[in-house]
Design a protein around this motif. Sequence first.
Motif, PDB file in Angstrom:
ATOM      1  N   LEU A  86       0.825  -1.203   0.000  1.00  0.00           N
ATOM      2  CA  LEU A  86       0.000   0.000   0.000  1.00  0.00           C
ATOM      3  C   LEU A  86       0.861   1.255   0.000  1.00  0.00           C
ATOM      4  CD1 LEU A  86      -2.792  -0.983   2.562  1.00  0.00           C
ATOM      5  CD2 LEU A  86      -2.903  -1.068   0.072  1.00  0.00           C
ATOM      6  N   GLU A  87       1.973   1.207   0.741  1.00  0.00           N
ATOM      7  CA  GLU A  87       2.835   2.391   0.863  1.00  0.00           C
ATOM      8  C   GLU A  87       3.641   2.690  -0.393  1.00  0.00           C
ATOM      9  OE1 GLU A  87       2.656  -0.248   2.911  1.00  0.00           O
ATOM     10  OE2 GLU A  87       4.654  -0.824   3.660  1.00  0.00           O
ATOM     11  N   ASP A  88       3.540   1.827  -1.397  1.00  0.00           N
ATOM     12  CA  ASP A  88       4.186   2.116  -2.689  1.00  0.00           C
ATOM     13  C   ASP A  88       3.322   3.036  -3.551  1.00  0.00           C
ATOM     14  OD1 ASP A  88       5.270  -1.295  -2.744  1.00  0.00           O
ATOM     15  OD2 ASP A  88       6.481   0.476  -2.237  1.00  0.00           O
ATOM     16  N   THR A  89       2.110   3.317  -3.102  1.00  0.00           N
ATOM     17  CA  THR A  89       1.235   4.220  -3.842  1.00  0.00           C
ATOM     18  C   THR A  89       1.888   5.595  -3.947  1.00  0.00           C
ATOM     19  OG1 THR A  89      -0.796   3.097  -3.208  1.00  0.00           O
ATOM     20  CG2 THR A  89      -0.987   5.424  -3.803  1.00  0.00           C
ATOM     21  N   ALA A  90       2.048   6.069  -5.171  1.00  0.00           N
ATOM     22  CA  ALA A  90       2.741   7.341  -5.402  1.00  0.00           C
ATOM     23  C   ALA A  90       2.692   7.670  -6.885  1.00  0.00           C
ATOM     24  CB  ALA A  90       4.200   7.253  -4.949  1.00  0.00           C
ATOM     25  N   VAL A  91       3.080   8.893  -7.188  1.00  0.00           N
ATOM     26  CA  VAL A  91       3.389   9.246  -8.572  1.00  0.00           C
ATOM     27  C   VAL A  91       4.880   8.955  -8.766  1.00  0.00           C
ATOM     28  CG1 VAL A  91       3.486  11.049 -10.316  1.00  0.00           C
ATOM     29  CG2 VAL A  91       1.625  11.033  -8.637  1.00  0.00           C
ATOM     30  N   TYR A  92       5.179   8.184  -9.784  1.00  0.00           N
ATOM     31  CA  TYR A  92       6.551   7.782 -10.051  1.00  0.00           C
ATOM     32  C   TYR A  92       7.099   8.640 -11.199  1.00  0.00           C
ATOM     33  CZ  TYR A  92       6.225   3.849  -6.891  1.00  0.00           C
ATOM     34  OH  TYR A  92       6.104   3.079  -5.762  1.00  0.00           O
ATOM     35  N   TYR A  93       8.257   9.199 -10.958  1.00  0.00           N
ATOM     36  CA  TYR A  93       8.908  10.076 -11.926  1.00  0.00           C
ATOM     37  C   TYR A  93      10.240   9.482 -12.350  1.00  0.00           C
ATOM     38  CZ  TYR A  93       5.732  13.618  -9.998  1.00  0.00           C
ATOM     39  OH  TYR A  93       4.624  14.317  -9.570  1.00  0.00           O
ATOM     40  N   CYS A  94      10.587   9.686 -13.598  1.00  0.00           N
ATOM     41  CA  CYS A  94      11.931   9.327 -14.010  1.00  0.00           C
ATOM     42  C   CYS A  94      12.740  10.599 -14.209  1.00  0.00           C
ATOM     43  CB  CYS A  94      11.948   8.459 -15.263  1.00  0.00           C
ATOM     44  SG  CYS A  94      11.270   9.214 -16.736  1.00  0.00           S
ATOM     45  N   LYS A  95      14.029  10.460 -14.002  1.00  0.00           N
ATOM     46  CA  LYS A  95      14.937  11.587 -14.097  1.00  0.00           C
ATOM     47  C   LYS A  95      16.166  11.199 -14.889  1.00  0.00           C
ATOM     48  CE  LYS A  95      17.976  12.812 -10.989  1.00  0.00           C
ATOM     49  NZ  LYS A  95      18.597  13.225  -9.710  1.00  0.00           N
ATOM     50  N   ALA A  96      16.637  12.108 -15.702  1.00  0.00           N
ATOM     51  CA  ALA A  96      17.897  11.928 -16.423  1.00  0.00           C
ATOM     52  C   ALA A  96      18.863  13.020 -15.966  1.00  0.00           C
ATOM     53  CB  ALA A  96      17.677  12.029 -17.930  1.00  0.00           C
ATOM     54  N   ARG A  97      20.049  12.604 -15.607  1.00  0.00           N
ATOM     55  CA  ARG A  97      21.063  13.556 -15.163  1.00  0.00           C
ATOM     56  C   ARG A  97      22.116  13.732 -16.242  1.00  0.00           C
ATOM     57  NH1 ARG A  97      23.114  14.068  -9.163  1.00  0.00           N
ATOM     58  NH2 ARG A  97      21.267  15.393  -9.278  1.00  0.00           N
ATOM     59  N   MET A  98      22.289  14.995 -16.657  1.00  0.00           N
ATOM     60  CA  MET A  98      23.277  15.301 -17.679  1.00  0.00           C
ATOM     61  C   MET A  98      24.603  15.717 -17.046  1.00  0.00           C
ATOM     62  SD  MET A  98      21.291  14.762 -20.210  1.00  0.00           S
ATOM     63  CE  MET A  98      22.006  15.431 -21.694  1.00  0.00           C
ATOM     64  N   GLY A  99      24.531  16.180 -15.831  1.00  0.00           N
ATOM     65  CA  GLY A  99      25.699  16.652 -15.111  1.00  0.00           C
ATOM     66  C   GLY A  99      25.235  17.240 -13.805  1.00  0.00           C
ATOM     67  N   VAL A 100      26.162  17.725 -13.017  1.00  0.00           N
ATOM     68  CA  VAL A 100      25.809  18.278 -11.707  1.00  0.00           C
ATOM     69  C   VAL A 100      24.847  19.440 -11.895  1.00  0.00           C
ATOM     70  CG1 VAL A 100      26.676  19.405  -9.644  1.00  0.00           C
ATOM     71  CG2 VAL A 100      28.002  17.569 -10.722  1.00  0.00           C
ATOM     72  N   GLY A 101      23.707  19.342 -11.257  1.00  0.00           N
ATOM     73  CA  GLY A 101      22.717  20.399 -11.333  1.00  0.00           C
ATOM     74  C   GLY A 101      21.973  20.493 -12.644  1.00  0.00           C
ATOM     75  N   ASN A 102      22.126  19.517 -13.507  1.00  0.00           N
ATOM     76  CA  ASN A 102      21.475  19.540 -14.816  1.00  0.00           C
ATOM     77  C   ASN A 102      20.627  18.297 -14.973  1.00  0.00           C
ATOM     78  OD1 ASN A 102      20.730  20.277 -17.373  1.00  0.00           O
ATOM     79  ND2 ASN A 102      22.696  19.790 -18.328  1.00  0.00           N
ATOM     80  N   ASP A 103      19.438  18.344 -14.398  1.00  0.00           N
ATOM     81  CA  ASP A 103      18.536  17.203 -14.395  1.00  0.00           C
ATOM     82  C   ASP A 103      17.290  17.487 -15.225  1.00  0.00           C
ATOM     83  OD1 ASP A 103      19.161  16.615 -10.859  1.00  0.00           O
ATOM     84  OD2 ASP A 103      20.247  15.918 -12.630  1.00  0.00           O
ATOM     85  N   TYR A 104      16.771  16.426 -15.826  1.00  0.00           N
ATOM     86  CA  TYR A 104      15.519  16.498 -16.570  1.00  0.00           C
ATOM     87  C   TYR A 104      14.539  15.513 -15.945  1.00  0.00           C
ATOM     88  CZ  TYR A 104      18.026  19.098 -20.160  1.00  0.00           C
ATOM     89  OH  TYR A 104      18.758  20.044 -20.835  1.00  0.00           O
ATOM     90  N   TRP A 105      13.280  15.950 -15.833  1.00  0.00           N
ATOM     91  CA  TRP A 105      12.250  15.117 -15.209  1.00  0.00           C
ATOM     92  C   TRP A 105      11.132  14.832 -16.186  1.00  0.00           C
ATOM     93  CZ3 TRP A 105      12.573  13.235 -10.245  1.00  0.00           C
ATOM     94  CH2 TRP A 105      13.556  13.782  -9.419  1.00  0.00           C
ATOM     95  N   GLY A 106      10.591  13.614 -16.103  1.00  0.00           N
ATOM     96  CA  GLY A 106       9.386  13.291 -16.819  1.00  0.00           C
ATOM     97  C   GLY A 106       8.172  13.757 -16.028  1.00  0.00           C
ATOM     98  N   LEU A 107       6.986  13.624 -16.612  1.00  0.00           N
ATOM     99  CA  LEU A 107       5.763  14.101 -15.985  1.00  0.00           C
ATOM    100  C   LEU A 107       5.239  13.180 -14.891  1.00  0.00           C
ATOM    101  CD1 LEU A 107       3.765  15.545 -19.002  1.00  0.00           C
ATOM    102  CD2 LEU A 107       5.019  16.776 -17.220  1.00  0.00           C
ATOM    103  N   GLY A 108       5.683  11.944 -14.870  1.00  0.00           N
ATOM    104  CA  GLY A 108       5.242  11.042 -13.821  1.00  0.00           C
ATOM    105  C   GLY A 108       4.107  10.151 -14.254  1.00  0.00           C
ATOM    106  N   THR A 109       4.016   9.027 -13.577  1.00  0.00           N
ATOM    107  CA  THR A 109       2.940   8.076 -13.816  1.00  0.00           C
ATOM    108  C   THR A 109       2.429   7.585 -12.463  1.00  0.00           C
ATOM    109  OG1 THR A 109       2.333   6.051 -15.020  1.00  0.00           O
ATOM    110  CG2 THR A 109       4.541   6.114 -14.091  1.00  0.00           C
ATOM    111  N   GLN A 110       1.120   7.525 -12.329  1.00  0.00           N
ATOM    112  CA  GLN A 110       0.502   7.186 -11.050  1.00  0.00           C
ATOM    113  C   GLN A 110       0.474   5.681 -10.828  1.00  0.00           C
ATOM    114  OE1 GLN A 110      -1.021   9.265  -8.513  1.00  0.00           O
ATOM    115  NE2 GLN A 110      -1.028   7.295  -7.415  1.00  0.00           N
ATOM    116  N   VAL A 111       0.925   5.273  -9.659  1.00  0.00           N
ATOM    117  CA  VAL A 111       0.813   3.878  -9.228  1.00  0.00           C
ATOM    118  C   VAL A 111      -0.047   3.865  -7.970  1.00  0.00           C
ATOM    119  CG1 VAL A 111       2.032   1.876  -8.309  1.00  0.00           C
ATOM    120  CG2 VAL A 111       3.013   3.175 -10.221  1.00  0.00           C
ATOM    121  N   THR A 112      -1.126   3.111  -8.011  1.00  0.00           N
ATOM    122  CA  THR A 112      -2.006   3.001  -6.861  1.00  0.00           C
ATOM    123  C   THR A 112      -2.125   1.538  -6.470  1.00  0.00           C
ATOM    124  OG1 THR A 112      -3.284   4.924  -7.567  1.00  0.00           O
ATOM    125  CG2 THR A 112      -4.301   3.465  -5.942  1.00  0.00           C
ATOM    126  N   VAL A 113      -1.782   1.246  -5.228  1.00  0.00           N
ATOM    127  CA  VAL A 113      -1.847  -0.110  -4.711  1.00  0.00           C
ATOM    128  C   VAL A 113      -3.033  -0.194  -3.759  1.00  0.00           C
ATOM    129  CG1 VAL A 113      -0.620  -1.967  -3.540  1.00  0.00           C
ATOM    130  CG2 VAL A 113       0.654  -0.283  -4.903  1.00  0.00           C
TER     131      VAL A 113
END
Length: 115
Positions: A86-113
């Motif tokens: 149940l505690e895994d319920t969350a919006v899951y986001y992926c991130k790509a790191r290009m370098g220090v302080g240079n991150d890109y985020w996806g919009l997320g996908t909902q997981v509901t347990v």
Amino acid sequence: VQLQASGGGLVQAGGSLTLSCAASGSTVGIKEMGWYRQGPGKQRELVAIIFNGRSTGDADSVKGRFTISVDNAKNTIYLQMNSLKLEDTAVYYCKARMGVGNDYWGLGTQVTVSS
């Protein structure tokens, strides 16, 4: 870099889901990719990171249950989630790191347990 996460949904406790995150655009400079999640009323937290094809950091709460992997040919990372709680319920986001302080985020996908 654009990130498109998919695969979320509703699943019963104890079940499994696989999330995908496809990277597009200028992907050559990506150093590492990872999954994060944000549950209701909680801060965003690290779930798992993959660097050079190896998982380098999994949250204690998911060790032994979640597995991160990568398909370099498809510029896609995956998160295989087993024995969901149940505690895994969350919006899951992926991130790509290009370098220090240079991150890109996806919009997320909902997981509901559910129980």
